[in-house]
Design an enzyme around this catalytic site. Structure first.
Site, PDB file in Angstrom:
ATOM      1  N   GLU A   1       1.076  13.198   3.721  1.00  0.00           N
ATOM      2  CA  GLU A   1       1.256  12.000   2.891  1.00  0.00           C
ATOM      3  C   GLU A   1       0.178  11.029   3.341  1.00  0.00           C
ATOM      4  OE1 GLU A   1       1.721   8.572   1.737  1.00  0.00           O
ATOM      5  OE2 GLU A   1       3.453   8.412   3.066  1.00  0.00           O
TER       6      GLU A   1
ATOM      7  N   GLU B   1       8.194  14.644   0.271  1.00  0.00           N
ATOM      8  CA  GLU B   1       9.213  14.194   1.210  1.00  0.00           C
ATOM      9  C   GLU B   1      10.357  13.602   0.412  1.00  0.00           C
ATOM     10  OE1 GLU B   1       7.144  13.320   5.406  1.00  0.00           O
ATOM     11  OE2 GLU B   1       7.095  11.612   4.041  1.00  0.00           O
TER      12      GLU B   1
ATOM     13  N   CYS C   1       1.270   2.321   1.899  1.00  0.00           N
ATOM     14  CA  CYS C   1       0.418   3.238   1.137  1.00  0.00           C
ATOM     15  C   CYS C   1       0.676   3.159  -0.358  1.00  0.00           C
ATOM     16  CB  CYS C   1       0.598   4.673   1.631  1.00  0.00           C
ATOM     17  SG  CYS C   1       2.283   5.286   1.523  1.00  0.00           S
TER      18      CYS C   1
ATOM     19  N   ASN D   1       3.140   1.872  10.113  1.00  0.00           N
ATOM     20  CA  ASN D   1       3.522   0.852   9.125  1.00  0.00           C
ATOM     21  C   ASN D   1       5.003   0.884   8.763  1.00  0.00           C
ATOM     22  OD1 ASN D   1       3.018   3.328   7.816  1.00  0.00           O
ATOM     23  ND2 ASN D   1       2.508   2.317   5.889  1.00  0.00           N
TER      24      ASN D   1
END
Length: 493
Positions: free
Chosen positions: A266, A473, A300, A165
């Site tokens: 993640e 991150e 997300c 994505n």
């Protein structure tokens, strides 16, 4: 549609037709079957990439292992300068990288350009982070002659498993962070979006990173499971960084258990977008549409469950519908397009099923709800009134479907928002600063965005809680620490 971008990557069509493991020669006797890369807006195949397997992954891991001692010993400033040159090349090749994103991920060109810009904020930040990796000296509290020292060292060669994505942004974030820490990397892009990782690896090579430091393993849907398993079980890789679904994250964790490999995960989200009656409704509507329909909802951090205070839900729904009516969905390279295609056929089919299920469970379809064209295009969709049994309420939507629900009180909506196994991102819109702060503390997610649709930036640590993952991150120190070990020493003076 024929792809004819102004490539400045020394003819990536040649690169993309052969696959690449940092200039390593192909294994003797290999017969890799190429797999197709589709244009999501048309469904047409526009390039093919070789499907590598566990043996190719083994070769890439060995290359990273061989390169690690020398690369990890480089001075921090040398790594920083390499990253700055990498960053410069990414920016210089922005148009070509953006075109690749459009063609393999289905985004609009404007979104793809924005993704490259966003990605480069990480390569820039991590160049500075390389020089900020420091230990400390501690004096024992009860023994005045005892000193403790800490140093931070790169964990070793690492595996980076990247999603489709955000094929540039997430890959570059992982690559730049690992390289800043002094790690060598083996990257496995998604089968849907392999070309962008190959292009990034080529630019890293041109930036001057030594052979074996950056390696790519392109795997088809058929060989992805064996390559992922190899990454997890191979003891030469000391860490896995994965972005993707919660189910796959759990599988990778199980496969990594035998070596207790460090994981940064993640994973999925089922975040809430909460609008109180005292919010600036125009601002909230703008933010919701921008948040929900970027990348056709395949984010997300997209708002999933839209909770609107009952006293303003009708007014707010009209504001949202008016904005959605202005969206124009189509091929990302065409002029005037605001919303691109879903990246995969399964994503488009799932969107059809989610709408049908929402209507079955009491939802009212106000606009959209259908596929169109020859590719994976799906109309921006607005639904109200679906019950909590509907899949659009219980599952991560990952598509251009917006579903709204009414609530009455603050305590009620906090309970609704937290009633999920996910914990990635929530959004709160209210002019009451006390209420906004209370929700920031009470909502169970790694990030809470207040009166904004922007949930993260390079300077801010990003990551979820609960089944949305573990680790961070980005951010100042947080992301790079995920690729480091802390070693202590003790000394009497």
């Amino acid at each position: 549609m024929v792809l004819s971008p102004r490539f400045t990557l020394n003819d990536p069509s040649l690169l993309l037709s052969t696959g690449w493991i940092n200039d390593a020669p192909a294994r003797s006797g290999t017969n890799r079957a190429p797999f197709d890369v589709q244009d999501p807006a048309t469904g047409e195949v526009w390039t093919r990439v070789e499907s590598m397997d566990a043996a190719d992954a083994d070769a890439a891991i060995q290359a990273a292992t061989d390169a690690f001692p020398a690369y990890s010993a480089l001075p921090a400033r040398t790594r920083a300068r390499l990253l700055l040159e990498f960053d410069r090349l990414v920016r210089e090749n922005k148009e070509d990288l953006a075109t690749l994103v459009v063609m393999e991920a289905g985004k609009t060109l404007a979104e793809a350009r924005a993704e490259v810009d966003y990605a480069a904020t990480y390569s820039w930040l991590m160049a500075a982070e390389a020089e900020r990796i420091q230990g400390e000296v501690l004096k024992a509290n009860e023994n005045p002659s005892l000193r403790f020292f800490t140093i931070k060292q790169p964990i070793g060669p690492v595996g980076l498993l990247c999603p489709w994505n955000f094929p540039i942004a997430i890959a570059l974030r992982k690559i730049a962070t690992a390289l800043a820490a002094g790690c060598t990397v083996v990257i496995k892009p998604s089968p849907e979006t392999p070309t962008t990782s190959l292009a990034l690896a080529l630019l890293a090579q041109r930036a001057g990173f030594p052979k074996g430091v950056v390696n790519v393993v392109t795997a088809s849907a058929e060989t992805t499971p064996e390559v992922g398993k190899k990454f997890c079980e191979d003891k030469r890789l000391k860490k896995i960084s994965f972005t993707g679904s919660t189910n796959v994250g759990k599988l990778l964790a199980a496969q990594s258990a035998s070596s207790l490999k460090k994981l940064t995960l993640e994973l999925g989200g089922n975040g809430s977008f909460i609008v109180f009656e005292d919010a600036d409704l125009e601002q909230a509507a703008d933010a919701l549409v921008a948040n929900k329909f970027r990348n056709a909802g395949q984010v997300c951090t997209c708002a999933n469950r839209i909770f609107i205070q009952a006293s303003v839900i009708d007014k707010f729904a009209e504001l949202v519908k008016a904005r959605v009516a202005k969206l124009n969905t189509g091929h990302g390279l065409d002029a005037g397009i605001t919303t691109g295609a879903l990246t995969t056929e399964r994503g488009a089919e799932r969107a059809v099923g989610l709408v049908a299920d929402a209507i079955k469970n009491g939802g009212t379809l106000h606009t959209g709800g259908k596929r169109f064209g020859t590719g994976f295009l799906f109309e921006p969709t607005v639904i109200t009134g679906a019950s909590k049994d509907a899949k659009v309420y219980k599952e991560e939507i990952f598509g251009p479907i917006l579903s709204m629900y009414a609530f009455e009180t603050e305590d009620e909506v906090v309970g609704l928002a937290n009633a999920t196994d996910m914990g990635l991102t929530n959004y709160v819109f209210s002019q009451n600063i006390g209420r906004a702060w209370r929700l920031y503390e009470k909502l169970e997610s790694g990030t809470v965005a207040i009166n904004t649709a922007i949930a993260n930036a390079a300077e801010s640590p990003f990551g979820g809680i609960k089944e949305s993952g573990s680790g961070k991150e980005g951010g100042l120190g947080y992301g790079v620490d995920e690729f480091l070990i802390v070693k202590s020493a003790a000394m009497t003076v």
